[in-house]
Design a protein around this motif. Structure first.
Motif, PDB file in Angstrom:
ATOM      1  N   GLY A  61       0.785  -1.241   0.000  1.00 36.11           N
ATOM      2  CA  GLY A  61       0.000   0.000   0.000  1.00 36.11           C
ATOM      3  C   GLY A  61       0.807   1.277   0.000  1.00 36.11           C
ATOM      4  N   PHE A  62       2.106   1.201  -0.270  1.00 38.49           N
ATOM      5  CA  PHE A  62       2.936   2.413  -0.249  1.00 38.49           C
ATOM      6  C   PHE A  62       2.443   3.462  -1.247  1.00 38.49           C
ATOM      7  CE2 PHE A  62       5.778  -0.451   1.909  1.00 38.49           C
ATOM      8  CZ  PHE A  62       6.578   0.360   2.709  1.00 38.49           C
ATOM      9  N   TYR A  63       2.011   3.026  -2.409  1.00 33.83           N
ATOM     10  CA  TYR A  63       1.595   3.983  -3.437  1.00 33.83           C
ATOM     11  C   TYR A  63       0.281   4.683  -3.080  1.00 33.83           C
ATOM     12  CZ  TYR A  63       5.082   1.640  -6.371  1.00 33.83           C
ATOM     13  OH  TYR A  63       6.252   1.113  -6.883  1.00 33.83           O
ATOM     14  N   ASN A  64      -0.440   4.151  -2.107  1.00 28.38           N
ATOM     15  CA  ASN A  64      -1.703   4.754  -1.676  1.00 28.38           C
ATOM     16  C   ASN A  64      -1.518   5.817  -0.599  1.00 28.38           C
ATOM     17  OD1 ASN A  64      -3.077   2.969  -3.358  1.00 28.38           O
ATOM     18  ND2 ASN A  64      -3.322   1.440  -1.737  1.00 28.38           N
ATOM     19  N   ALA A  65      -0.275   6.088  -0.210  1.00 28.92           N
ATOM     20  CA  ALA A  65      -0.019   6.907   0.980  1.00 28.92           C
ATOM     21  C   ALA A  65      -0.723   8.251   0.941  1.00 28.92           C
ATOM     22  CB  ALA A  65       1.487   7.095   1.160  1.00 28.92           C
ATOM     23  N   LEU A  66      -0.643   8.960  -0.177  1.00 24.59           N
ATOM     24  CA  LEU A  66      -1.227  10.298  -0.260  1.00 24.59           C
ATOM     25  C   LEU A  66      -2.516  10.342  -1.060  1.00 24.59           C
ATOM     26  CD1 LEU A  66       1.876  12.638  -0.658  1.00 24.59           C
ATOM     27  CD2 LEU A  66       0.593  12.062   1.407  1.00 24.59           C
ATOM     28  N   MET A  67      -2.981   9.202  -1.549  1.00 23.11           N
ATOM     29  CA  MET A  67      -4.278   9.166  -2.223  1.00 23.11           C
ATOM     30  C   MET A  67      -5.400   9.423  -1.212  1.00 23.11           C
ATOM     31  SD  MET A  67      -4.118   6.028  -4.988  1.00 23.11           S
ATOM     32  CE  MET A  67      -5.908   5.841  -4.833  1.00 23.11           C
ATOM     33  N   ARG A  70     -11.333   8.927   0.080  1.00 20.93           N
ATOM     34  CA  ARG A  70     -12.545   8.850  -0.746  1.00 20.93           C
ATOM     35  C   ARG A  70     -12.394   7.823  -1.868  1.00 20.93           C
ATOM     36  NH1 ARG A  70     -16.253  13.332  -1.955  1.00 20.93           N
ATOM     37  NH2 ARG A  70     -17.385  12.947  -3.894  1.00 20.93           N
ATOM     38  N   TYR A  71     -11.152   7.631  -2.338  1.00 19.47           N
ATOM     39  CA  TYR A  71     -10.895   6.724  -3.452  1.00 19.47           C
ATOM     40  C   TYR A  71     -10.089   5.493  -3.030  1.00 19.47           C
ATOM     41  CZ  TYR A  71     -12.364  10.954  -5.819  1.00 19.47           C
ATOM     42  OH  TYR A  71     -13.072  12.072  -6.208  1.00 19.47           O
ATOM     43  N   GLY A  72     -10.111   5.186  -1.738  1.00 19.67           N
ATOM     44  CA  GLY A  72      -9.435   3.995  -1.256  1.00 19.67           C
ATOM     45  C   GLY A  72      -8.001   4.207  -0.825  1.00 19.67           C
ATOM     46  N   PHE A 113      -7.241  18.973  -9.063  1.00 15.46           N
ATOM     47  CA  PHE A 113      -8.062  18.431 -10.133  1.00 15.46           C
ATOM     48  C   PHE A 113      -9.510  18.259  -9.673  1.00 15.46           C
ATOM     49  CE2 PHE A 113      -4.003  17.955 -11.926  1.00 15.46           C
ATOM     50  CZ  PHE A 113      -4.158  17.771 -13.298  1.00 15.46           C
ATOM     51  N   SER A 114     -10.413  18.310 -10.637  1.00 17.98           N
ATOM     52  CA  SER A 114     -11.842  18.264 -10.354  1.00 17.98           C
ATOM     53  C   SER A 114     -12.256  16.909  -9.799  1.00 17.98           C
ATOM     54  CB  SER A 114     -12.626  18.543 -11.635  1.00 17.98           C
ATOM     55  OG  SER A 114     -12.455  17.460 -12.546  1.00 17.98           O
ATOM     56  N   GLU A 115     -13.471  16.857  -9.267  1.00 15.43           N
ATOM     57  CA  GLU A 115     -13.993  15.595  -8.749  1.00 15.43           C
ATOM     58  C   GLU A 115     -14.045  14.542  -9.850  1.00 15.43           C
ATOM     59  OE1 GLU A 115     -17.856  13.815  -6.285  1.00 15.43           O
ATOM     60  OE2 GLU A 115     -17.833  15.916  -6.961  1.00 15.43           O
ATOM     61  N   GLU A 116     -14.466  14.935 -11.052  1.00 18.11           N
ATOM     62  CA  GLU A 116     -14.511  13.988 -12.163  1.00 18.11           C
ATOM     63  C   GLU A 116     -13.112  13.483 -12.500  1.00 18.11           C
ATOM     64  OE1 GLU A 116     -16.012  13.670 -16.836  1.00 18.11           O
ATOM     65  OE2 GLU A 116     -16.037  15.608 -15.797  1.00 18.11           O
ATOM     66  N   GLY A 117     -12.139  14.394 -12.512  1.00 21.97           N
ATOM     67  CA  GLY A 117     -10.768  13.998 -12.812  1.00 21.97           C
ATOM     68  C   GLY A 117     -10.191  13.079 -11.756  1.00 21.97           C
ATOM     69  N   GLN A 118     -10.407  13.417 -10.485  1.00 21.85           N
ATOM     70  CA  GLN A 118      -9.878  12.584  -9.409  1.00 21.85           C
ATOM     71  C   GLN A 118     -10.523  11.200  -9.403  1.00 21.85           C
ATOM     72  OE1 GLN A 118      -9.122  14.222  -5.535  1.00 21.85           O
ATOM     73  NE2 GLN A 118      -9.178  16.338  -6.270  1.00 21.85           N
ATOM     74  N   PHE A 122      -7.865   8.249  -9.636  1.00 22.00           N
ATOM     75  CA  PHE A 122      -7.670   7.468  -8.417  1.00 22.00           C
ATOM     76  C   PHE A 122      -8.567   6.235  -8.340  1.00 22.00           C
ATOM     77  CE2 PHE A 122      -6.507  11.714  -6.238  1.00 22.00           C
ATOM     78  CZ  PHE A 122      -5.161  11.531  -6.481  1.00 22.00           C
ATOM     79  N   GLY A 123      -9.523   6.124  -9.243  1.00 18.95           N
ATOM     80  CA  GLY A 123     -10.571   5.133  -9.070  1.00 18.95           C
ATOM     81  C   GLY A 123     -10.213   3.723  -9.477  1.00 18.95           C
TER      82      GLY A 123
END
Length: 416
Positions: A61-67, A70-72, A113-118, A122-123
């Motif tokens: 999960g290192f790559y998720n650190a700053l995500m 809301r998107y996991g 970035f916008s909600e649609e972009g994020q 990130f999704g």
């Protein structure tokens, strides 16, 4: 082996789950240290880190650190993210550079970035994206977005990237300038050029700082953002990312952040050089009569003591600067106290001071460890080369950034 003295900052009950996740990643990074050191030569040849290391980072999960959560993502505090970056860099500064610059641009997407972009970026799992903010290429408006072409060098973290973030001048159909924009493109839309690794550079050979080429790619509007990450006015609403996530991390103040990414590798390099110096003290005699063990020689005591002071001092200053940055964001969030561009510029200077101390530590370790440590292939020689490479970076030219902060203080535009 000597370990860090820097204490963890106090936390609130709401932060406790995040701290647990950060501590777990920090523990894994420490456990990876021997493997990273053993594979330093392999990673320098590759120009980045191996698929095995990438898989370990990915699965933990290192790559998720700053995500954002809301998107996991883990949505860690910045000081926790950078502590992890320091620890990976202690195993290999080049690998640390590649990881941090790949995983770290979730900060910019989450802020601007916008909600649609994020949701799109990130999704679908971890977001790994080198970012190049020196403008290049050109983007032309078309229906629904832009057509983008160009080449961007030094895209650190590119080897395992899922996306790339670049800055380019945007023009309308008539060629009139619209301003600078950030563009994010998926992996299928860019080519990573084979121009990094091996002996192409003196150091940071494992940083996967390849050039990236984009040829007439379509970028929809929701994967673009205005490039104004240094002087944007927060006002009472902050950024689109703050409004979306309610977290002052995503206010997007970027000058300290940009430097902290790089300086984490220098704190890690200082620790790595100190570790190597300590091993040499335990296993080698003094270089001059009487040939007593280095652990009994007063000269080596002085050098090792100074190395400890410089490295401890560098890390303490580094983490204190980042924590102050975090607190300014929190104050804006809780009280409305403005978090200004000048605050960001001043804390960037603090971070740079910590890098200077870390660089001095590596230089002292290299020059006093003995000539054998200067031979090609030695660990100390690698750390010295990695630091030398960092010192060529524009962000390491202290006088430029000091002058820029002073100009801004006296009402003139930032120059860097």
């Amino acid at each position: 082996m000597t370990e860090s003295l820097y204490p963890r900052s106090p936390i609130t009950p709401a932060e406790r789950s995040n701290r647990k996740a950060a501590d777990e990643l920090l523990h894994i990074a420490r456990e990876m240290r021997p493997k990273l050191r053993k594979t330093q030569a392999e990673h320098e040849r590759l120009g980045g880190y191996s698929e095995e290391i990438h898989r370990e980072l990915h699965d933990a999960g290192f790559y998720n650190a700053l995500m954002p959560k809301r998107y996991g993502g883990l949505e860690l505090e910045l000081d926790d993210f950078f502590r992890i970056g320091v620890e990976i860099s202690r195993g290999d500064p080049g690998v640390g550079w590649s990881f941090i610059l790949g995983a770290g641009h979730s900060f910019h997407v989450g802020s601007f970035f916008s909600e649609e972009g994020q949701a799109e970026l990130f999704g679908n799992g971890p977001f790994i994206a080198p970012g190049r903010t020196i403008p290049s290429g050109k983007a032309t408006t078309v229906d629904g977005g832009f057509r983008l072409s160009g080449r961007w060098d030094y895209c650190s973290g590119s080897m395992w990237s899922t996306h790339v973030l670049v800055v380019a001048p945007a023009v309308d159909a008539n060629g009139d300038m619209l301003g600078m924009k950030m563009f994010v493109l998926p992996r299928a839309s860019y080519t990573i050029l084979d121009d990094w690794g091996g002996d192409r550079t003196i150091g940071m050979r494992a940083s996967s700082s390849n050039s990236v080429e984009i040829v007439d790619a379509f970028v929809p509007n929701h994967l673009t953002a205005d490039y104004d990450v240094r002087e944007h006015v927060l006002g009472s609403e902050g950024t689109v990312g703050y409004e979306l996530h309610g977290n002052p991390t995503y206010l997007g103040r970027s000058m300290l952040y940009f430097n902290a990414e790089l300086v984490a590798t220098q704190i890690g390099a200082a620790w790595a050089a100190l570790d190597e110096f300590e091993e040499l003290m335990k296993n080698k005699a003094a270089s001059f009569p009487p040939r007593i063990p280095r652990t009994e020689a007063p000269e080596y005591h002085r050098w090792f003591g100074k190395l400890l002071a410089l490295t401890d001092g560098a890390e303490a200053m580094y983490m204190a600067g980042i924590r102050q940055y975090v607190e300014l964001g929190r104050l804006w969030h809780e009280t409305g106290r403005d978090f200004t561009t000048e605050d960001d510029a001043r804390l960037r200077a603090v971070i740079q001071q910590s890098a200077r101390m870390a660089n001095e530590a590596v230089e002292l370790a290299f020059t006093t460890a003995g000539t054998t440590s200067a031979k090609k292939g030695s660990a100390m020689e690698k750390y010295y080369r990695d630091v030398a490479m960092y010192k060529t970076h524009i962000a390491a030219q202290w006088d430029v950034t000091y002058g820029s902060a002073a100009r801004y203080h006296f009402g003139l535009p930032l120059t860097f």
